[in-house]
Design an enzyme around this catalytic site. Structure first.
Site, PDB file in Angstrom:
ATOM      1  N   CYS A  85       0.833  -1.208   0.000  1.00  0.00           N
ATOM      2  CA  CYS A  85       0.000   0.000   0.000  1.00  0.00           C
ATOM      3  C   CYS A  85       0.861   1.250   0.000  1.00  0.00           C
ATOM      4  O   CYS A  85       0.573   2.224  -0.698  1.00  0.00           O
ATOM      5  CB  CYS A  85      -0.934   0.017   1.208  1.00  0.00           C
ATOM      6  N   GLN A  86       1.931   1.213   0.767  1.00  0.00           N
ATOM      7  CA  GLN A  86       2.820   2.373   0.858  1.00  0.00           C
ATOM      8  C   GLN A  86       3.412   2.719  -0.496  1.00  0.00           C
ATOM      9  O   GLN A  86       3.411   3.887  -0.899  1.00  0.00           O
ATOM     10  CB  GLN A  86       3.922   2.092   1.872  1.00  0.00           C
TER      11      GLN A  86
END
Length: 149
Positions: A47-48
């Site tokens: 996600c990052q």
């Protein structure tokens, strides 16, 4: 398993709080292109990297990133990573917006990696749903956005 909201359909409207506690309503963004990104959880590696790539999308597109994390977790993550776009909390009712878009994983309790490109009239023009561990191709969003006048 539910099916994602359909391309060509009106995008389900919603209002969620961003990482600052400010309400954000999708219909208030009419006239702008929107990239609506559902992601499983803040502070996770895939996600990052995905959200970092969204910082480089064309300026005429509004990015809205949605997860079931609380406003407080969203704020901590946005501050740490320097995300300036809204990180929206679909915390309560838990996953309601992800369900409306057909990307809520009822077993795991969070959103799947769903992305919806919405035009200025509020119509879904492109979408993709990736498996939890597979990052999305941001170049595909740019191409989809370029196809919207």
């Amino acid at each position: 398993m539910t099916h994602p909201a359909a391309v060509g359909a009106q995008a389900p409207d919603f209002e969620l709080q961003d990482q600052h506690g400010t309400p954000v309503r999708l219909s208030d963004l009419r006239g702008r292109k929107v990239v609506l990104v559902f992601y499983p959880l803040a502070f996770s590696g895939v996600c990052q990297s995905e959200l970092a790539a969204l910082r480089d999308l064309p300026a005429d597109a509004q990015v809205l990133a949605v997860s079931v994390d609380s406003v407080f977790a969203q704020r901590a993550w946005a501050d740490r990573e320097g995300y300036a776009f809204p990180l929206l909390s679909d915390f309560w009712p838990h996953g309601q917006v992800a369900r409306a878009y057909g990307v809520f994983d009822e077993v795991k309790g969070h959103a799947r990696r769903g992305t919806f490109v919405i035009d200025g009239e509020g119509v879904i023009r492109w979408s993709v749903v990736n498996p939890i561990g597979q990052a999305r191709d941001v170049a595909a969003y740019v191409e989809a956005l370029a196809g919207i006048s």
